[in-house]
Design an enzyme around this catalytic site. Sequence first.
Site, mmCIF file in Angstrom:
data_model
loop_
_atom_site.group_PDB
_atom_site.id
_atom_site.type_symbol
_atom_site.label_atom_id
_atom_site.label_comp_id
_atom_site.label_asym_id
_atom_site.label_seq_id
_atom_site.Cartn_x
_atom_site.Cartn_y
_atom_site.Cartn_z
ATOM 1 N N CYS A 67 4.507 9.856 1.327
ATOM 2 C CA CYS A 67 3.173 10.451 1.302
ATOM 3 C C CYS A 67 3.000 11.323 0.063
ATOM 4 C CB CYS A 67 2.953 11.295 2.558
ATOM 5 S SG CYS A 67 1.384 12.182 2.569
ATOM 6 N N HIS A 114 9.464 6.846 8.508
ATOM 7 C CA HIS A 114 10.044 7.033 7.187
ATOM 8 C C HIS A 114 11.532 7.351 7.303
ATOM 9 C CE1 HIS A 114 6.370 7.435 4.389
ATOM 10 N NE2 HIS A 114 5.989 6.822 5.505
ATOM 11 N N ASN A 131 9.714 4.297 3.354
ATOM 12 C CA ASN A 131 9.786 3.686 4.671
ATOM 13 C C ASN A 131 11.136 3.003 4.861
ATOM 14 O OD1 ASN A 131 6.728 3.637 5.681
ATOM 15 N ND2 ASN A 131 6.744 3.225 3.495
ATOM 16 N N HIS A 142 5.392 4.079 12.646
ATOM 17 C CA HIS A 142 5.481 4.114 11.181
ATOM 18 C C HIS A 142 6.546 5.157 10.848
ATOM 19 C CE1 HIS A 142 3.724 3.776 7.060
ATOM 20 N NE2 HIS A 142 4.188 5.026 6.951
ATOM 21 N N ARG A 174 0.839 -1.212 0.000
ATOM 22 C CA ARG A 174 0.000 0.000 0.000
ATOM 23 C C ARG A 174 0.868 1.253 0.000
ATOM 24 N NH1 ARG A 174 -0.679 4.840 2.584
ATOM 25 N NH2 ARG A 174 -0.155 3.796 4.562
ATOM 26 N N ASP A 175 1.506 1.542 1.116
ATOM 27 C CA ASP A 175 2.303 2.758 1.212
ATOM 28 C C ASP A 175 3.478 2.731 0.250
ATOM 29 O OD1 ASP A 175 3.264 5.162 2.076
ATOM 30 O OD2 ASP A 175 4.018 4.454 3.996
#
Length: 312
Positions: A240, A209, A249, A207, A15-16
Site C-alpha cells: 500500500c 500481505h 502480497n 487479501h 494492479r496492487d
Amino acid sequence: MNLPKKVTIVDVGPRDGFQNEKQFIPTEKKIEVVNGLIRAGLKNIQVSSVVHPKAVPQLADAEVVMTKIDRRPDVSYRLLVPNAKGLQRALPLKPTKINLMMSVTESHNRSNANRSIDETLTEFEILAATIREQGIEVSGGMACAFGCPFEGKVSLRQIERVADRYLAMGIRSVGIADTVGYANPKQVYDTMAHLLDKYPEIRWLAHIHNHRDLGLANILAAMQAGLTEIDAAIGGLGGCPYAPNAAGNVATEDLVNMLDEMGVECGVDLDALLEVAEVVREAIPHPLNSALLKSGKPWTLAKAPDCQVKIG
C-alpha cells in the site's frame, strides 16, 4: 486438516503488484503479464485501477491495458475504483467486476482517501447502485482489517461496522485485507470463522500481505475457517502506498504450489504461471518476493552422486 476442495485465486499483481513500482513498467509488458496469467488458468484478475494518475502514475495507462488485453467470457476482469470520478473512467472499459476499497480505521482511510469512513461509505452507496444499474458486479474492500499502521489493533466491531453498511447497500462480495502484514494465523482463523458465521450471505475474500513471512500460514488459517477466495500477486509484488513499510502480497506461484501439494484444486497451471513470473522478474529492477523463483518447484530431483566406498 479441514480444507476446502477448491479455492478461487484472484491475481492482483497487475494492479496492487505494479502500483508501488517507481520505475514505469511499459504498457505492453503489463498487457503481456495479464495475458500470461489468463493462459496459466487464472479466471479472476485485478487488471488495474482508475485512481488519479497523479496519485499513482504507474497505473495511468489503465484504459490502454483494459482495451488491449485478451478478453474471454470465462474470465473476470476487475478494476479498483476509488471514487465517483474513477467510476466515470471505469464504466466505458466494461470490467466484469468493480472493486470498491476503503479502510476500516479512520486514520488510514483519511491517509488513503482523504475522507472519513462515513463520507466514503456514503459515496459508495451511490457508486454501488450505479454499478449494478450497468450490469456490473460490485465488491467492497476493507483495508487494515487485521491491524493499522497508525492505530494499531483493530476490533471486530470496526470490521462489522463496515460489513453492515456494505450489506445495507446490497454488496454481497467483500474483501478483507491484512494491508501491512500484522496478522497471525490464530487471529485470521478466529476473525474469519466469526465473520463467516455472522454474515453467511457475504462471499468473503482474503487479501493477505506477507510483510512478516506469515502470508501462506495466514491464508491456510483462513481456508481452515472456511474461506475459499484468496488474493495473491504474481512475483509477490505489491504494497500500500499509504502504509509505511508495507510489503508485497503472497506470490501467486507460491500459493498455487502450496495448494497443489495439499491437493486443493485451483485450476492454475504452475509451470505456465512460473513463465509469467519470469516475465515480471525481467520487468522489475529488484528481487521478487517469490520462494519458487528462488528455489524452483519441489520434487525436481537431481541425480545422486556416484559414491564408492573405499576399503583399506
